[in-house]
Design a protein around this motif. Sequence first.
Motif, mmCIF file in Angstrom:
data_model
loop_
_atom_site.group_PDB
_atom_site.id
_atom_site.type_symbol
_atom_site.label_atom_id
_atom_site.label_comp_id
_atom_site.label_asym_id
_atom_site.label_seq_id
_atom_site.Cartn_x
_atom_site.Cartn_y
_atom_site.Cartn_z
ATOM 1 N N ARG A 4 38.277 43.696 39.074
ATOM 2 C CA ARG A 4 39.608 44.294 39.234
ATOM 3 C C ARG A 4 40.039 45.071 38.004
ATOM 4 N NH1 ARG A 4 43.917 40.887 42.613
ATOM 5 N NH2 ARG A 4 42.655 40.390 44.445
ATOM 6 N N ALA A 5 39.875 44.459 36.830
ATOM 7 C CA ALA A 5 40.335 45.129 35.612
ATOM 8 C C ALA A 5 39.559 46.423 35.365
ATOM 9 C CB ALA A 5 40.192 44.188 34.410
ATOM 10 N N LEU A 6 38.274 46.420 35.670
ATOM 11 C CA LEU A 6 37.441 47.594 35.432
ATOM 12 C C LEU A 6 37.859 48.753 36.335
ATOM 13 C CD1 LEU A 6 35.014 48.652 33.800
ATOM 14 C CD2 LEU A 6 33.522 47.781 35.605
ATOM 15 N N MET A 7 38.389 48.452 37.513
ATOM 16 C CA MET A 7 38.828 49.513 38.430
ATOM 17 C C MET A 7 39.847 50.439 37.787
ATOM 18 S SD MET A 7 39.448 48.056 42.226
ATOM 19 C CE MET A 7 38.633 46.581 42.779
ATOM 20 N N VAL A 54 45.944 35.225 33.808
ATOM 21 C CA VAL A 54 44.936 34.385 34.462
ATOM 22 C C VAL A 54 45.493 33.781 35.739
ATOM 23 C CG1 VAL A 54 43.555 32.298 34.227
ATOM 24 C CG2 VAL A 54 43.719 33.902 32.314
ATOM 25 N N THR A 55 46.763 33.358 35.714
ATOM 26 C CA THR A 55 47.347 32.706 36.887
ATOM 27 C C THR A 55 47.799 33.712 37.939
ATOM 28 O OG1 THR A 55 49.478 32.657 35.739
ATOM 29 C CG2 THR A 55 48.103 30.679 35.609
ATOM 30 N N ARG A 56 48.154 34.932 37.487
ATOM 31 C CA ARG A 56 48.590 35.956 38.433
ATOM 32 C C ARG A 56 47.837 37.243 38.159
ATOM 33 N NH1 ARG A 56 53.340 33.792 36.668
ATOM 34 N NH2 ARG A 56 53.761 35.564 35.343
ATOM 35 N N PRO A 57 46.562 37.309 38.564
ATOM 36 C CA PRO A 57 45.788 38.505 38.294
ATOM 37 C C PRO A 57 46.410 39.728 38.950
ATOM 38 C CG PRO A 57 44.681 37.119 39.924
ATOM 39 C CD PRO A 57 45.824 36.317 39.360
ATOM 40 N N ALA A 58 46.345 40.817 38.224
ATOM 41 C CA ALA A 58 46.928 42.060 38.731
ATOM 42 C C ALA A 58 46.144 42.582 39.923
ATOM 43 C CB ALA A 58 46.951 43.112 37.624
ATOM 44 N N ALA A 59 46.860 43.120 40.881
ATOM 45 C CA ALA A 59 46.203 43.726 42.041
ATOM 46 C C ALA A 59 45.518 45.009 41.607
ATOM 47 C CB ALA A 59 47.226 44.024 43.123
ATOM 48 N N PRO A 60 44.446 45.394 42.304
ATOM 49 C CA PRO A 60 43.791 46.644 41.962
ATOM 50 C C PRO A 60 44.723 47.822 42.206
ATOM 51 C CG PRO A 60 42.943 45.793 44.043
ATOM 52 C CD PRO A 60 43.809 44.723 43.442
ATOM 53 N N PRO A 61 44.537 48.911 41.442
ATOM 54 C CA PRO A 61 45.415 50.056 41.629
ATOM 55 C C PRO A 61 45.316 50.609 43.034
ATOM 56 C CG PRO A 61 43.488 50.624 40.308
ATOM 57 C CD PRO A 61 43.475 49.148 40.479
ATOM 58 N N PRO A 62 46.426 51.051 43.605
ATOM 59 C CA PRO A 62 46.379 51.568 44.976
ATOM 60 C C PRO A 62 45.579 52.845 45.045
ATOM 61 C CG PRO A 62 48.514 52.025 43.955
ATOM 62 C CD PRO A 62 47.765 51.134 43.020
ATOM 63 N N PRO A 63 44.908 53.102 46.175
ATOM 64 C CA PRO A 63 44.138 54.329 46.293
ATOM 65 C C PRO A 63 45.045 55.542 46.307
ATOM 66 C CG PRO A 63 44.236 53.199 48.403
ATOM 67 C CD PRO A 63 44.840 52.270 47.382
#
Length: 381
Positions: free
Chosen positions: A94-97, A294-303
């Motif tokens: 996710r973070a790499l996206m 860690v407890t609330r990982p960020a959602a991937p960026p929207p397309p």
Amino acid sequence: MRHPLPARELDPQERLDWLRLCRTETIGPVSFYAMLRRFGSARAAIEMLPQLARRGERSKTVIPVTRADAEAELAALQRFGARLVCWGEPIYPRALMAIEDAPPILTVLGRAELLTEPIIAVVGARNASASGRRFSRDLAAALGQGGIVVVSGLARGIDAAAHLGALETGSIAVVGGGVDVVYPEENRGLHEALARRGAIVAEPPLGTEPQARHFPRRNRIISGMALGVVVVEAAARSGSLITARLALEQGRDVFAVPGSPLDPRCRGSNDLLRHGAILTESAEDVLSHLQPQVTRPAAPPPPQPVSATSAASWAALAPNPPQTEDALLDLILEKLGRTPVAVDELVRQCHLSAAAMATLLLELELAGRVERHPGNLVSLR
């Protein structure tokens, strides 16, 4: 940066098209995403490649990787027990996206599901001290007990110690060559253990021997997939400092372990502390700082919606009176030098629309005339 790609599993034909475009000469990550935005799909981009390259150089043609070659690579991956993971797929980190030059395709050997877990990078000196190796191993083990997967570069020294410490709980090695190439040779046993119990990740294809130019690109993946980077022993000119710099550019936290001022292996890491890195004496220093992520990982960026701009003539794209294609290309080349410049600045100076500039730069890049850089910068190659 948002990339114009759906967050879903690619179908087999799309995966093949992505592989063909990604492996084509002169197509880097930034160009890859620009072409998807411009043409809507990898297949459409492949069909336009020869025409675009001819426009950029008039005499040079970029030949896409053939379907047969791409199918052969996929078959080799299957035989080896590895797989491709593409940007936007559920298992892509996710973070790499979120980074601008994220690899469109990763080769993964081992437990690919580890890529979806919270990840911390632990990096440092190859010629590490005994105490540095022990600290790195203990730190990685404690991070693993805290629910963190540890990523590093499978180099000797600190990297190897971090992998060993996290082997039971989850460790990822990002390598500079292919996932099947052992480097350094002394880490062969660790390489085999990670392939069975952890994961090995690479941007280059199978069989690629690691070269010096591969490692800065590998480092951006290490920092990009992590929530933060911990530096344990780094000399003043250590490659680990490149990873720390990339982490800062990507908006990641940088942690550093203090060392003796008498030990040259600690000058780089001590300097990071002097400039604001987070003091790290135990895993708790890392876990407490990153607990919300860690407890609330960020959602991937929207397309981002794909541009509907057609492949019209440059006269139609430009807001000014029509100019010949050659004149527009020469105008851009005249404005560029070896120092990267913002594309927005080129748009202003050349009095072109953003759409026209994007496509003209794409042609020049495919022809090998210009080079893109993160931050929407471009320079002469």
